[in-house]
Each structure stands twice: as structure tokens, then as C-alpha cells.
Design a protein around this motif. Sequence first.
Motif, PDB file in Angstrom:
ATOM      1  N   VAL A 154       0.864  -1.181   0.000  1.00 35.85           N
ATOM      2  CA  VAL A 154       0.000   0.000   0.000  1.00 35.85           C
ATOM      3  C   VAL A 154       0.895   1.224   0.000  1.00 35.85           C
ATOM      4  CG1 VAL A 154      -1.798   1.276   1.198  1.00 35.85           C
ATOM      5  CG2 VAL A 154      -1.794  -1.217   1.279  1.00 35.85           C
ATOM      6  N   THR A 155       0.642   2.151  -0.918  1.00 37.98           N
ATOM      7  CA  THR A 155       1.442   3.365  -1.027  1.00 37.98           C
ATOM      8  C   THR A 155       0.521   4.565  -1.194  1.00 37.98           C
ATOM      9  OG1 THR A 155       3.293   2.193  -2.068  1.00 37.98           O
ATOM     10  CG2 THR A 155       3.211   4.581  -2.360  1.00 37.98           C
ATOM     11  N   LEU A 156       0.755   5.594  -0.397  1.00 40.06           N
ATOM     12  CA  LEU A 156       0.077   6.874  -0.567  1.00 40.06           C
ATOM     13  C   LEU A 156       1.137   7.887  -0.940  1.00 40.06           C
ATOM     14  CD1 LEU A 156      -2.429   8.633  -0.484  1.00 40.06           C
ATOM     15  CD2 LEU A 156      -2.151   8.843   1.999  1.00 40.06           C
ATOM     16  N   GLN A 157       1.129   8.315  -2.185  1.00 37.11           N
ATOM     17  CA  GLN A 157       2.096   9.300  -2.670  1.00 37.11           C
ATOM     18  C   GLN A 157       1.335  10.554  -3.071  1.00 37.11           C
ATOM     19  OE1 GLN A 157       4.927   7.925  -5.520  1.00 37.11           O
ATOM     20  NE2 GLN A 157       6.194   9.724  -5.256  1.00 37.11           N
ATOM     21  N   GLY A 158       1.554  11.623  -2.276  1.00 37.11           N
ATOM     22  CA  GLY A 158       0.733  12.808  -2.471  1.00 37.11           C
ATOM     23  C   GLY A 158      -0.707  12.461  -2.145  1.00 37.11           C
ATOM     24  N   ASP A 159      -1.597  12.628  -3.141  1.00 37.41           N
ATOM     25  CA  ASP A 159      -3.002  12.286  -2.931  1.00 37.41           C
ATOM     26  C   ASP A 159      -3.416  11.032  -3.697  1.00 37.41           C
ATOM     27  OD1 ASP A 159      -2.905  13.241  -5.508  1.00 37.41           O
ATOM     28  OD2 ASP A 159      -4.377  14.840  -5.227  1.00 37.41           O
ATOM     29  N   VAL A 160      -2.425  10.255  -4.153  1.00 41.27           N
ATOM     30  CA  VAL A 160      -2.707   9.051  -4.941  1.00 41.27           C
ATOM     31  C   VAL A 160      -2.453   7.814  -4.091  1.00 41.27           C
ATOM     32  CG1 VAL A 160      -2.137   7.713  -6.992  1.00 41.27           C
ATOM     33  CG2 VAL A 160      -2.130  10.217  -7.093  1.00 41.27           C
TER      34      VAL A 160
ATOM     35  N   ASP B 256      -9.346  16.470   2.317  1.00 37.21           N
ATOM     36  CA  ASP B 256      -8.516  16.248   3.502  1.00 37.21           C
ATOM     37  C   ASP B 256      -9.002  15.077   4.334  1.00 37.21           C
ATOM     38  OD1 ASP B 256      -7.049  18.378   2.668  1.00 37.21           O
ATOM     39  OD2 ASP B 256      -7.606  19.729   4.317  1.00 37.21           O
ATOM     40  N   ASP B 257     -10.319  14.935   4.481  1.00 37.07           N
ATOM     41  CA  ASP B 257     -10.852  13.849   5.298  1.00 37.07           C
ATOM     42  C   ASP B 257     -10.458  12.489   4.718  1.00 37.07           C
ATOM     43  OD1 ASP B 257     -11.984  15.618   7.063  1.00 37.07           O
ATOM     44  OD2 ASP B 257     -13.996  15.515   6.182  1.00 37.07           O
ATOM     45  N   ALA B 258     -10.497  12.372   3.402  1.00 37.79           N
ATOM     46  CA  ALA B 258     -10.126  11.104   2.766  1.00 37.79           C
ATOM     47  C   ALA B 258      -8.644  10.810   2.966  1.00 37.79           C
ATOM     48  CB  ALA B 258     -10.468  11.147   1.276  1.00 37.79           C
ATOM     49  N   LEU B 259      -7.810  11.839   2.882  1.00 36.50           N
ATOM     50  CA  LEU B 259      -6.382  11.646   3.108  1.00 36.50           C
ATOM     51  C   LEU B 259      -6.095  11.213   4.544  1.00 36.50           C
ATOM     52  CD1 LEU B 259      -4.942  14.687   1.137  1.00 36.50           C
ATOM     53  CD2 LEU B 259      -4.357  12.295   0.712  1.00 36.50           C
ATOM     54  N   LEU B 260      -6.695  11.906   5.492  1.00 42.02           N
ATOM     55  CA  LEU B 260      -6.470  11.569   6.903  1.00 42.02           C
ATOM     56  C   LEU B 260      -6.940  10.153   7.209  1.00 42.02           C
ATOM     57  CD1 LEU B 260      -7.524  14.937   8.598  1.00 42.02           C
ATOM     58  CD2 LEU B 260      -5.203  14.047   8.305  1.00 42.02           C
TER      59      LEU B 260
ATOM     60  N   PHE C 229      -1.938   2.890   7.462  1.00 41.28           N
ATOM     61  CA  PHE C 229      -0.611   3.004   8.066  1.00 41.28           C
ATOM     62  C   PHE C 229      -0.637   3.221   9.577  1.00 41.28           C
ATOM     63  CE2 PHE C 229      -0.634   4.868   3.769  1.00 41.28           C
ATOM     64  CZ  PHE C 229       0.152   3.923   3.116  1.00 41.28           C
ATOM     65  N   GLY C 230      -1.850   3.373  10.156  1.00 40.50           N
ATOM     66  CA  GLY C 230      -1.952   3.611  11.586  1.00 40.50           C
ATOM     67  C   GLY C 230      -1.435   4.966  12.013  1.00 40.50           C
ATOM     68  N   ILE C 231      -1.370   5.916  11.093  1.00 38.89           N
ATOM     69  CA  ILE C 231      -0.847   7.249  11.378  1.00 38.89           C
ATOM     70  C   ILE C 231      -2.014   8.210  11.576  1.00 38.89           C
ATOM     71  CG2 ILE C 231       0.432   9.208  10.420  1.00 38.89           C
ATOM     72  CD1 ILE C 231       2.249   7.226   9.017  1.00 38.89           C
ATOM     73  N   VAL C 232      -2.046   8.835  12.742  1.00 38.57           N
ATOM     74  CA  VAL C 232      -3.115   9.786  13.063  1.00 38.57           C
ATOM     75  C   VAL C 232      -2.537  11.201  12.994  1.00 38.57           C
ATOM     76  CG1 VAL C 232      -4.778  10.546  14.799  1.00 38.57           C
ATOM     77  CG2 VAL C 232      -4.279   8.096  14.514  1.00 38.57           C
ATOM     78  N   LEU C 233      -3.068  12.013  12.086  1.00 40.50           N
ATOM     79  CA  LEU C 233      -2.609  13.385  11.889  1.00 40.50           C
ATOM     80  C   LEU C 233      -3.759  14.353  12.123  1.00 40.50           C
ATOM     81  CD1 LEU C 233      -0.632  12.924   8.533  1.00 40.50           C
ATOM     82  CD2 LEU C 233       0.333  13.015  10.834  1.00 40.50           C
ATOM     83  N   ASP C 234      -3.413  15.568  12.571  1.00 40.10           N
ATOM     84  CA  ASP C 234      -4.424  16.609  12.737  1.00 40.10           C
ATOM     85  C   ASP C 234      -4.846  17.186  11.392  1.00 40.10           C
ATOM     86  OD1 ASP C 234      -4.366  16.369  15.504  1.00 40.10           O
ATOM     87  OD2 ASP C 234      -2.711  17.803  15.693  1.00 40.10           O
TER      88      ASP C 234
END
Length: 279
Positions: A212-218, A235-239, A246-251
Amino acid sequence: MLTDEQVQGYLDRIGAARPERPDLAALRDLQERHTFTVPFENLDYHLGHEIYMDERVLDKVVRQRRGGGCFEINTSLFFLLRALGFAATLHQGRVWLSGRFNGPHNHLMLTVDLPETGSRWLVDVGFGKNSRFPFRLDAAEPYVDPHGRFTTERVEPGAVDVYRNGALQYRFYDGPADLSDFRQNLWWYRTCPDSPFLRNMFCTLPTADGRVTLQGDVLTVIAGDRRTVETLTDDDALLEAYRRWFGIVLDKPPTPSPYADQSSRMAFFQSDDGGPARR
């Protein structure tokens, strides 16, 4: 040296039990679990956060449940292995990228000496498409790993080229390195317009049957022979993608640096195209 609490927190982070002894079975288990749980990512380069190459990186990897580049996640694994009694050593390498080797000390990896095998094992969890398990340096036969076919070729005294699926990945140097040796390159990666970490924004993890790869918004999800690509539009979809995959929680989502060029894909994980084929 890490405290017992730090070691246990790290083991909990990657879902590993404390090994009874520093042997090959334990090393294989630790590298596999680390590879599947700690992303290869460069989000802090675009969030404007500091990048640490000392014990402070443990806060990012363990408490924040983040990942990083080789300077961070190979460094943090080095601290863990040493605390568990492994004879781990830092080394420098030169990545083959865009048809040439980058300068010295632009890649950091480890070796572990295992008396039971009488040999050194290459450990690298910070190269995107690294092997799932450690493999012997200077092995006579190719090493077939779930993540590819790895071979090595000694090209000069003290240097070994590492290939994946026949494509050159980087040049490994035998001599031990110190974390301070990489500071100048870390500054370059953080500040130079040509830095691949500033020109790209990415987060990637292997899965049991793909990546699984998230590069920019892809967002690209590979599962077996199936590959799906989706552009995330808000933004909501990216977060949610960072959290789910990835288990990463960002503001808030990171903002690409002024030098970002998402049409330039990082060869580490986007394809099997590397350097020239092994002779």
C-alpha cells in the motif's frame, strides 16, 4: 542504551515478543514485524518537523506510531537490536538513482554478526522495497525472499553492490559508520531543492500479498495480481487513508514542499526498475 520500558514499548509497537537470545530466528522475526508495521515515509519533511538520528527517534516510531526514512527507522532498529544483545553495526551506502550513485552516506543500513552462523547479515528496513528478512553478505547463491531475489557482488575492497530482481539498488560499504557521519546528508535531504524527500511525499508499507502506497493524494493498493489506484479528493479522505492503511493519526494532511514534483515517482517502491542488470 534503551531502558527496559523503552525496549518493551518498541516490541509492543511491532507486535514482537522479547527474544530469549539474539539468534537468527529472533532477528528474522524482528525484521519481518518491523517491515510490516513501521512505514517507510517522509511526511515530516513536508510537515516542517525536525528529523532526529538519536534516541529521540524512538518517540516518533514508538509513541507516535510513525515511520520514517532510512536515517530514522534503521537507526531506531539499531538501538533496539543493540539493547536486545545483537552485535549490530551501522554502515553507509550509496543509492543508485537516476542512472548514477548518489554521494557517500546517503543511505544507512545495518549488519548483524551472528556467531551461530559465522557470518554477517544485512538488515535494512528503510529502503521501501527492502527484503522481508535479513540475508548474508557475500553469499555465493542468490537469496530468494518474499520481497524479491537479492544478490550481492563485491566490486572493490570494502564495497558490495546489492541487487533486487537483477536491478542495482545501492552500494554497501563494509566499514562501520557513526550516526554523526550522516548529519551533512540529513541536512541536504532537508534543505536541497533536488532532495527526493522534498520532491516527493510518500508513505508505504508492504502487506502479506502486496503493498500500500500513498504518494501525495494518490493511493495505490496492490493485492496479489490486483492493483487499484485512487486519487483522494479531500482532507478527510487523506487523513482516513493515513489512519486506515498506516496507523498514522494526523491533525491535518501534510502540505507538499515548494519543491514537490509528484510526477517524479520514487523508484524505491514504485517499480522494479533499478540500476543496470547484474552482470
